[in-house]
Design a protein around this motif. Structure first.
Motif, short mmCIF file in Angstrom:
data_model
loop_
_atom_site.label_atom_id
_atom_site.label_comp_id
_atom_site.label_asym_id
_atom_site.label_seq_id
_atom_site.Cartn_x
_atom_site.Cartn_y
_atom_site.Cartn_z
N ARG A 1 0.82 -1.20 0.00
CA ARG A 1 0.00 0.00 0.00
C ARG A 1 0.85 1.26 0.00
O ARG A 1 0.48 2.25 -0.61
N GLY A 2 1.97 1.21 0.72
CA GLY A 2 2.82 2.39 0.79
C GLY A 2 3.29 2.84 -0.58
O GLY A 2 3.35 4.05 -0.85
N TRP A 3 3.61 1.88 -1.44
CA TRP A 3 4.05 2.23 -2.79
C TRP A 3 2.95 2.91 -3.57
O TRP A 3 3.19 3.91 -4.27
N PHE A 4 1.72 2.41 -3.44
CA PHE A 4 0.59 3.00 -4.16
C PHE A 4 0.31 4.41 -3.67
O PHE A 4 0.02 5.32 -4.46
N VAL A 5 0.37 4.60 -2.36
CA VAL A 5 0.12 5.93 -1.80
C VAL A 5 1.17 6.92 -2.28
O VAL A 5 0.85 8.04 -2.70
N LYS A 6 2.44 6.52 -2.24
CA LYS A 6 3.51 7.42 -2.69
C LYS A 6 3.36 7.76 -4.17
O LYS A 6 3.53 8.92 -4.56
N ARG A 7 3.06 6.76 -4.99
CA ARG A 7 2.89 7.03 -6.41
C ARG A 7 1.76 8.02 -6.65
O ARG A 7 1.87 8.95 -7.45
N ALA A 8 0.66 7.83 -5.93
CA ALA A 8 -0.49 8.73 -6.08
C ALA A 8 -0.12 10.15 -5.68
O ALA A 8 -0.43 11.12 -6.41
N GLU A 9 0.54 10.31 -4.55
CA GLU A 9 0.90 11.65 -4.09
C GLU A 9 1.93 12.29 -5.02
O GLU A 9 1.86 13.51 -5.27
N ASP A 10 2.83 11.48 -5.54
CA ASP A 10 3.83 12.02 -6.47
C ASP A 10 3.18 12.52 -7.76
O ASP A 10 3.75 13.40 -8.44
N ARG A 11 2.02 11.97 -8.10
CA ARG A 11 1.33 12.37 -9.33
C ARG A 11 0.21 13.38 -9.05
O ARG A 11 -0.65 13.61 -9.91
N GLY A 12 0.22 13.96 -7.86
CA GLY A 12 -0.69 15.07 -7.58
C GLY A 12 -1.99 14.72 -6.89
O GLY A 12 -2.87 15.58 -6.75
N ILE A 13 -2.16 13.49 -6.44
CA ILE A 13 -3.38 13.10 -5.73
C ILE A 13 -3.20 13.40 -4.24
O ILE A 13 -2.29 12.86 -3.60
N PRO A 14 -4.04 14.25 -3.67
CA PRO A 14 -3.89 14.61 -2.25
C PRO A 14 -4.45 13.52 -1.34
O PRO A 14 -5.51 13.67 -0.73
N TRP A 15 -3.75 12.42 -1.22
CA TRP A 15 -4.24 11.23 -0.52
C TRP A 15 -4.64 11.54 0.92
O TRP A 15 -5.76 11.24 1.35
N SER A 16 -3.72 12.11 1.68
CA SER A 16 -3.99 12.36 3.10
C SER A 16 -5.16 13.31 3.30
O SER A 16 -6.01 13.09 4.18
N GLU A 17 -5.22 14.36 2.48
CA GLU A 17 -6.32 15.31 2.59
C GLU A 17 -7.66 14.66 2.26
O GLU A 17 -8.68 14.92 2.90
#
Length: 219
Positions: A1-17
């Motif tokens: 999951r960590g890899w998916f979250v990092k990839r998403a945030e690196d591509r502009g998806i505000p995961w935590s927000e």
């Protein structure tokens, strides 16, 4: 999951927000859950397994809170350059165009023929948090769209995010809906996640639900 979250945030998806925004509205989610959950449903064994990094699979709030961000990231692996928004549009937009063309051709018309009546009803099986329901409904503006999913947690997110659609708790392979009641039935990123026998049963169910001249679409 960590890899998916990092990839998403690196591509502009505000995961935590995104996750925080749903955690802040848990009271509304609980209310939706109470409205949508069918207590008579007995979950099949295949649905009670750890899935996508979540111990309770699709039947927990943590997964539901992350659903929006996770869905936004789904098409990132298909395209290396575009933003997540453009990646989604490239994939889903191509699917919508194909579905519209199939609807026209199944009614004896070409893709540019505007004389064909659009479908009135659409069922999105395995709708998750409702994103796919909205995307499929864009194909036919004004269509009455229903999203069906086996996770009441995901459906609670769907109802919160897309109140313009109808959502119901049910099984893809046995919806309990009337035969011939939908002009279009769609599957978005679901069949590959089911056991083979269940996928086949879900397709038979979709065929049963189709009105004459209807279309089944699988992404």
């Amino acid at each position: 999951r960590g890899w998916f979250v990092k990839r998403a945030e690196d591509r502009g998806i505000p995961w935590s927000e995104s996750v925080q925004s749903f955690e802040d509205r848990q009271g509304e989610l609980d209310s939706n859950y109470a409205d949508l959950c069918d207590p008579s449903i007995e979950y099949p064994d295949y649905y009670l397994q750890p899935f996508h990094g979540y111990d309770s699979g699709n039947l927990e709030w943590h997964a539901a809170h992350e659903l929006e961000a996770a869905t936004q990231s789904m098409c990132l692996g298909y395209y290396s350059g575009p933003s997540w928004q453009d990646s989604q549009e490239m994939f889903r937009g191509a699917a919508r165009a194909t579905i519209a063309e199939m609807w026209s051709s199944s009614h004896g018309a070409g893709p540019e023929d505007t004389s064909v009546k659009p479908p009135r009803t659409l069922l999105d099986i395995g709708c998750s948090g409702g994103f796919s329901t909205e995307e499929m409904a864009k194909t036919f503006p004004g269509v009455s769209a229903t999203g069906l999913d086996l996770s009441p947690h995901y459906l609670s997110v769907a109802k919160l995010t897309y109140p313009q659609f109808h959502f119901m708790h049910g099984m893809a392979e046995n919806t309990g809906l009337p035969s011939g009641s939908f002009d279009v039935v769609t599957f978005n990123f679901i069949l590959h996640e089911l056991p083979r026998a269940v996928s086949l049963a879900a397709l038979r169910e979709a065929h049963r639900l189709l009105a004459p001249g209807g279309v089944v679409a699988m992404l």
